[in-house]
Design a protein around this motif. Structure first.
Motif, PDB file in Angstrom:
ATOM      1  N   THR A  62     -34.876 -43.534  10.780  1.00  0.00           N
ATOM      2  CA  THR A  62     -33.627 -42.754  10.801  1.00  0.00           C
ATOM      3  C   THR A  62     -32.537 -43.412  11.645  1.00  0.00           C
ATOM      4  O   THR A  62     -31.501 -42.807  11.920  1.00  0.00           O
ATOM      5  CB  THR A  62     -33.887 -41.346  11.358  1.00  0.00           C
ATOM      6  N   GLN A  64     -29.441 -45.287  13.211  1.00  0.00           N
ATOM      7  CA  GLN A  64     -28.056 -45.574  12.845  1.00  0.00           C
ATOM      8  C   GLN A  64     -27.442 -46.464  13.919  1.00  0.00           C
ATOM      9  O   GLN A  64     -27.680 -46.257  15.114  1.00  0.00           O
ATOM     10  CB  GLN A  64     -27.240 -44.287  12.723  1.00  0.00           C
ATOM     11  N   THR A  84     -20.114 -45.672  11.982  1.00  0.00           N
ATOM     12  CA  THR A  84     -21.503 -45.211  12.047  1.00  0.00           C
ATOM     13  C   THR A  84     -22.196 -45.593  10.748  1.00  0.00           C
ATOM     14  O   THR A  84     -21.718 -45.231   9.651  1.00  0.00           O
ATOM     15  CB  THR A  84     -21.585 -43.687  12.239  1.00  0.00           C
ATOM     16  N   SER A  85     -23.286 -46.337  10.846  1.00  0.00           N
ATOM     17  CA  SER A  85     -24.010 -46.742   9.637  1.00  0.00           C
ATOM     18  C   SER A  85     -24.840 -45.579   9.106  1.00  0.00           C
ATOM     19  O   SER A  85     -25.139 -44.616   9.830  1.00  0.00           O
ATOM     20  CB  SER A  85     -24.920 -47.939   9.945  1.00  0.00           C
ATOM     21  N   THR A  86     -25.218 -45.658   7.861  1.00  0.00           N
ATOM     22  CA  THR A  86     -26.116 -44.644   7.302  1.00  0.00           C
ATOM     23  C   THR A  86     -27.521 -44.883   7.839  1.00  0.00           C
ATOM     24  O   THR A  86     -27.871 -45.985   8.281  1.00  0.00           O
ATOM     25  CB  THR A  86     -26.124 -44.718   5.770  1.00  0.00           C
ATOM     26  N   GLN A  87     -28.330 -43.832   7.818  1.00  0.00           N
ATOM     27  CA  GLN A  87     -29.681 -43.923   8.380  1.00  0.00           C
ATOM     28  C   GLN A  87     -30.507 -44.987   7.659  1.00  0.00           C
ATOM     29  O   GLN A  87     -30.575 -45.012   6.428  1.00  0.00           O
ATOM     30  CB  GLN A  87     -30.388 -42.574   8.284  1.00  0.00           C
ATOM     31  N   ALA A  89     -29.962 -48.054   7.126  1.00  0.00           N
ATOM     32  CA  ALA A  89     -29.258 -49.046   6.311  1.00  0.00           C
ATOM     33  C   ALA A  89     -29.371 -50.445   6.884  1.00  0.00           C
ATOM     34  O   ALA A  89     -29.395 -51.436   6.155  1.00  0.00           O
ATOM     35  CB  ALA A  89     -27.787 -48.660   6.171  1.00  0.00           C
TER      36      ALA A  89
END
Length: 485
Positions: A62, A64, A84-87, A89
């Motif tokens: 999860t 980020q 903020t990156s996606t979980q 990614a």
């Protein structure tokens, strides 16, 4: 005994997994910037940063990655999250992320840092960099686009950024987050300037040429103002008037707005006559003429003038215009030529108000004394016509001596005071004629051998007048003139 051993082993295994999960961590390296400074705008606002982290096997599913932006001093106390990156990614190192700047960004010492969420970790700050978001990046106007200003001795002149300004002016005052710097042109090197102060206005008490720029620091900027030259005024001094449509302007485009420097009160004049009700800093007109404005600056007054032309082009002739006189040359002719920037011009020449059908070029060879004019018409773009008037008189007679007697009885002989050619028009000689009581009857530097032009009222028989002739080299001749009835 065997059951106890199995339970202990199971508890130990669960504890081992839990401990490993709790203590899992990563180290995030210092972010590397893909730029030296960030000069963002509505047309460009994407920047890259690259960072490393280790070990990548410690990242939770999860996780980020977050990019934080410091304040303009490099402090992260009140950091701003800008990405903020996606979980899940980003899973491999090194990683490159892209971000955009907030529209309020303005300063020379910003930093970014990288944070992770699973596990939680924070990098050190990046190298400092200049960053500005250019909300407005076009030229703007100050001082209502009036190029000059003046203040009385001991006073000051207030320069302001126009809001909304004039014409297509995109005033930066419409963007509250922007700040501004004022500069004075370096007189010793006009291609450079000197910082004066910051703010939306500037109070000037030193003569010079000033302008403003939106404060985008070291970023290249097109957000700058026109230049205004400020002087210290004295009563009776002169200033300038500007025309919103330029000078000359095309009357078919509508009226133009005449503007002068800022003052306490104003009086406008056209061709020497006061314009009733014209008491503002600006005056709107569609008429050509000589305009003057008297500006009250408080402790002093100044005047400004403009010879407004609404033809849309300029033109002139190579001989003096009325009321001056011209004479024919020794060959009995005078060649008059028009110079103009009119587009596809046409020319019409007149002699004593009668058109000369064969004269259609920009030059005419006159061979008669009389009154002439030439009409210049622009036939492309702004359709407009302007006229030039000139006169040709008989050559002045070449008399040898200054006469001391005239008889103005209209018999064609000795009717006016005719003096040698060395003292008449064109020699820059001052001629003054005084009555016997000392009253100035004539004073001119352009004597036409035509005194007296009007009938003299004889209060005495054969009155006597006195003359003073002063040449351009300050040689003086004096004498008397007896007028015989």
């Amino acid at each position: 005994m065997k059951n106890f051993t199995f339970i202990n082993i199971l508890v130990f295994f669960v504890f081992f997994l839990t401990e490993r999960t709790v203590n899992a961590q990563i180290v995030i390296g210092k972010p590397s910037l893909g730029f030296s400074q960030a000069c963002a705008s509505t047309s460009f606002n994407t920047y890259n940063t690259t960072f490393t982290f280790s070990p990548d096997t410690s990242l939770g599913g999860t996780n980020q990655f977050i990019i934080e932006l410091s304040d303009n001093t490099g402090s992260f106390t009140n950091a701003t999250v800008i990405y903020t990156s996606t979980q899940g990614a980003v899973t491999t190192s090194p990683a490159t992320l892209s971000f955009s700047l907030p529209t309020t960004t303005a300063g020379e010492a910003y930093k970014i840092r990288i944070k992770s969420t699973a596990p939680a970790a924070t990098s050190t700050g990046s190298d400092a960099f200049a960053a500005y978001y250019k909300l407005q990046d076009t030229p703007f106007t100050i001082n209502n686009l009036i190029s000059t200003g003046a203040y009385c001795a001991g006073g000051s002149y207030l320069l302001t950024i126009d809001n909304p300004g004039t014409g297509d002016n995109d005033s930066p005052l419409k963007y509250p987050s922007l700040t501004f710097n004022w500069y004075k042109v370096n007189e010793a090197n006009p291609t450079t300037s000197i910082f004066v102060a910051s703010g939306e206005t500037l109070s000037v008490n030193t003569p010079g040429t000033y302008f403003a720029k939106t404060n985008y620091g070291t970023c290249t900027s097109e957000s700058y103002s026109n230049r205004v030259t400020i002087s210290e005024a004295t009563s009776g001094g002169t200033s300038t008037i500007t025309s919103s449509l330029g000078n000359p302007y095309c009357s078919s485009e509508g009226a133009t707005t005449l503007s002068t420097i800022n003052g306490n009160s104003y009086k406008w004049f056209k061709d020497g006559a006061e314009i009733q009700g014209a008491t503002n800093q600006t005056y709107v007109t569609n008429e050509a003429g000589a305009y003057t404005v008297s500006v009250n600056l408080g402790n002093c007054t100044t005047t400004a003038t403009i010879d407004l032309d609404n033809s849309g082009f300029t033109s002139n002739i190579n001989v003096p215009e009325v009321p001056e006189f011209n004479t024919l040359g020794t060959d009995g002719t005078l060649v008059v030529t028009v110079t103009t920037n009119a587009s596809n011009p046409e020319f019409e020449w007149y002699f004593n108000e009668t058109i000369i059908p064969t004269a259609t070029s920009n030059s005419y060879e006159a061979s008669k004394s009389g009154n002439y004019k030439v009409a210049v018409t622009q036939t492309d773009g702004c359709m407009a016509t302007t006229e030039h008037h000139f006169s040709i008189s008989e050559p002045f007679p070449d008399v040898e001596a200054i006469p001391n007697l005239i008889s103005p009885n209209n018999d064609g002989y000795n009717d006016t005071w005719v003096i040698p050619q060395a003292y008449v028009a064109g020699t820059n000689t001052q001629v003054v004629i005084l009555s016997s009581q000392g009253k100035v009857m004539l004073q001119t530097n352009n004597y036409q051998n035509n005194w007296p032009e009007n009938q003299i009222d004889f209060n005495a028989v054969n009155p006597v007048y006195y003359y003073i002739i002063t040449t351009a080299t300050n040689k003086t001749k004096k004498g008397s003139i007896t007028v015989v009835k």
